[in-house]
Design a protein around this motif. Structure first.
Motif, mmCIF file in Angstrom:
data_model
loop_
_atom_site.group_PDB
_atom_site.id
_atom_site.type_symbol
_atom_site.label_atom_id
_atom_site.label_comp_id
_atom_site.label_asym_id
_atom_site.label_seq_id
_atom_site.Cartn_x
_atom_site.Cartn_y
_atom_site.Cartn_z
ATOM 1 N N GLU A 1 0.803 -1.218 0.000
ATOM 2 C CA GLU A 1 0.000 0.000 0.000
ATOM 3 C C GLU A 1 0.840 1.275 0.000
ATOM 4 O O GLU A 1 0.314 2.361 0.248
ATOM 5 C CB GLU A 1 -0.921 -0.013 1.228
ATOM 6 C CG GLU A 1 -1.877 -1.198 1.258
ATOM 7 C CD GLU A 1 -2.629 -1.319 2.570
ATOM 8 O OE1 GLU A 1 -2.361 -0.488 3.475
ATOM 9 O OE2 GLU A 1 -3.475 -2.223 2.692
ATOM 10 N N LEU A 2 2.128 1.161 -0.292
ATOM 11 C CA LEU A 2 3.021 2.320 -0.247
ATOM 12 C C LEU A 2 2.583 3.421 -1.209
ATOM 13 O O LEU A 2 2.364 3.156 -2.391
ATOM 14 C CB LEU A 2 4.444 1.911 -0.621
ATOM 15 C CG LEU A 2 5.378 1.378 0.458
ATOM 16 C CD1 LEU A 2 6.733 1.074 -0.153
ATOM 17 C CD2 LEU A 2 5.519 2.343 1.617
ATOM 18 N N PRO A 3 2.469 4.658 -0.737
ATOM 19 C CA PRO A 3 2.286 5.761 -1.675
ATOM 20 C C PRO A 3 3.592 6.038 -2.408
ATOM 21 O O PRO A 3 4.679 5.744 -1.906
ATOM 22 C CB PRO A 3 1.905 6.939 -0.765
ATOM 23 C CG PRO A 3 2.509 6.599 0.562
ATOM 24 C CD PRO A 3 2.470 5.097 0.665
ATOM 25 N N ALA A 4 3.494 6.591 -3.596
ATOM 26 C CA ALA A 4 4.693 6.841 -4.395
ATOM 27 C C ALA A 4 5.651 7.804 -3.704
ATOM 28 O O ALA A 4 6.860 7.787 -3.963
ATOM 29 C CB ALA A 4 4.296 7.387 -5.765
ATOM 30 N N ALA A 5 5.120 8.648 -2.823
ATOM 31 C CA ALA A 5 5.954 9.652 -2.148
ATOM 32 C C ALA A 5 6.451 9.190 -0.784
ATOM 33 O O ALA A 5 6.984 10.002 -0.021
ATOM 34 C CB ALA A 5 5.170 10.949 -1.986
ATOM 35 N N ALA A 6 6.313 7.905 -0.471
ATOM 36 C CA ALA A 6 6.721 7.402 0.853
ATOM 37 C C ALA A 6 8.162 7.787 1.164
ATOM 38 O O ALA A 6 9.054 7.614 0.345
ATOM 39 C CB ALA A 6 6.561 5.886 0.901
ATOM 40 N N GLY A 7 8.379 8.332 2.358
ATOM 41 C CA GLY A 7 9.723 8.707 2.788
ATOM 42 C C GLY A 7 10.137 10.120 2.432
ATOM 43 O O GLY A 7 11.201 10.578 2.864
ATOM 44 N N CYS A 8 9.302 10.846 1.677
ATOM 45 C CA CYS A 8 9.693 12.189 1.230
ATOM 46 C C CYS A 8 9.894 13.163 2.381
ATOM 47 O O CYS A 8 10.695 14.097 2.284
ATOM 48 C CB CYS A 8 8.643 12.749 0.268
ATOM 49 S SG CYS A 8 8.720 12.041 -1.384
ATOM 50 N N PHE A 9 9.156 12.968 3.470
ATOM 51 C CA PHE A 9 9.284 13.861 4.625
ATOM 52 C C PHE A 9 10.077 13.209 5.746
ATOM 53 O O PHE A 9 9.977 13.605 6.906
ATOM 54 C CB PHE A 9 7.897 14.292 5.112
ATOM 55 C CG PHE A 9 7.222 15.251 4.185
ATOM 56 C CD1 PHE A 9 7.454 16.607 4.288
ATOM 57 C CD2 PHE A 9 6.395 14.786 3.177
ATOM 58 C CE1 PHE A 9 6.846 17.499 3.423
ATOM 59 C CE2 PHE A 9 5.775 15.667 2.305
ATOM 60 C CZ PHE A 9 6.001 17.031 2.424
#
Length: 282
Positions: free
Chosen positions: A46-54
């Protein structure tokens, strides 16, 4: 504003004594390991494409420094970093969607609306970050009112916004939970190293991994594909590696064992990949 609670004996980043190993029943260990592995697989699907950006070095360092100032336990700082990342990604997506649905005509109108929302998010950045730390401190059962330049009302409203934004799902396993469970499994299987020393080294390396996340994983990606300029598809596929907490925990433990005993680390009962059958209780 209420002051932080009384000082407690710190070590790195306000660390309290580590967990007690060797007290859990084998059946409980196996059940917990299987549950965490299933949670990890579900989260990766279910990871969003932006996972880890923040979860970049600047915001992570600020979270860790504030956690040290307020003498929070290691689980609280990792939980704060994860809550902050998940909430900010969701907030940015919702803000972007609102500009698309606002009905403003033309590229210029949408750009103006997006710039306004970005400025609003920038103004709330520090309040949201502190609120995530405060929520994490409550989850760690060492809550004290944090000493910062926000009113109690502002913090309460911000905490509620985060809770609602994440549908009150904030108490999720962090990489440290995977590390500690795998260490417990290793102890059960007869690891020759001191689990207390191994745990302390793991926490140090986990701190370092959070703070140098981009450098470490970019180097790993370039090494794995034998190319210094990965394309967008390779970067996108690598996201599941960057966000795999079980894999991270195994790497942290293996590296810690090597640092503590480089001459004989291959002889320790580290087993195969902890998600495999060798990690099951005998």
């Amino acid at each position: 504003m209420a002051q932080a609670g009384p000082a407690r004996p710190p070590c790195a980043f306000g660390r309290l004594p580590g967990p007690a190993f060797g007290v859990a029943a084998p059946e409980l260990l196996e059940a917990t390991l299987l549950r965490l592995a299933a949670d990890n697989e579900r989260r990766l699907r279910e990871l969003p494409a932006a996972a880890g950006c923040f979860r970049g070095p600047r915001s992570t360092e600020l979270i860790f420094l504030l956690a040290e100032k307020w003498r929070l336990d290691p689980p609280a700082r990792y939980q704060a970093a994860e809550i902050f990342d998940r909430f900010m990604i969701k907030q940015v997506q919702e803000m972007y969607n609102s500009t698309e649905e606002s009905g403003e005509s033309g590229e210029q109108g949408r750009s103006h609306g997006w710039n306004f929302l970005k400025a609003q998010m920038h103004n709330m950045f520090m309040l949201r970050l502190v609120s995530c730390i405060q929520l994490a401190s409550k989850l760690s059962f060492h809550y004290s009112s944090l000493d910062y330049s926000f009113t109690k009302q502002e913090l309460l409203e911000s905490e509620l916004a985060i809770l609602k934004g994440l549908h009150f799902q904030i108490n999720l396993p962090t990489p440290l939970a995977y590390v500690e469970l795998l260490l417990e499994v290793l102890g059960h299987n007869g690891c020759l190293l001191s689990l207390k020393q191994l745990h302390e080294m793991c926490v140090h390396l986990l701190d370092l991994t959070y703070l140098m996340r981009d450098v470490i994983y970019n180097t790993l990606l370039k090494t794995s594909i034998e190319n210094s300029t990965p394309n967008e598809l390779q970067i996108a596929k690598f996201l599941s590696v960057k966000e795999d907490f079980m894999l991270l925990a195994a790497g942290i433990i293996g590296t810690s064992a090597f640092i503590l005993n480089p001459e004989h680390w291959n002889q320790h009962s580290l087993g195969t990949t902890p998600t495999g059958t060798n990690a099951r209780m005998e």
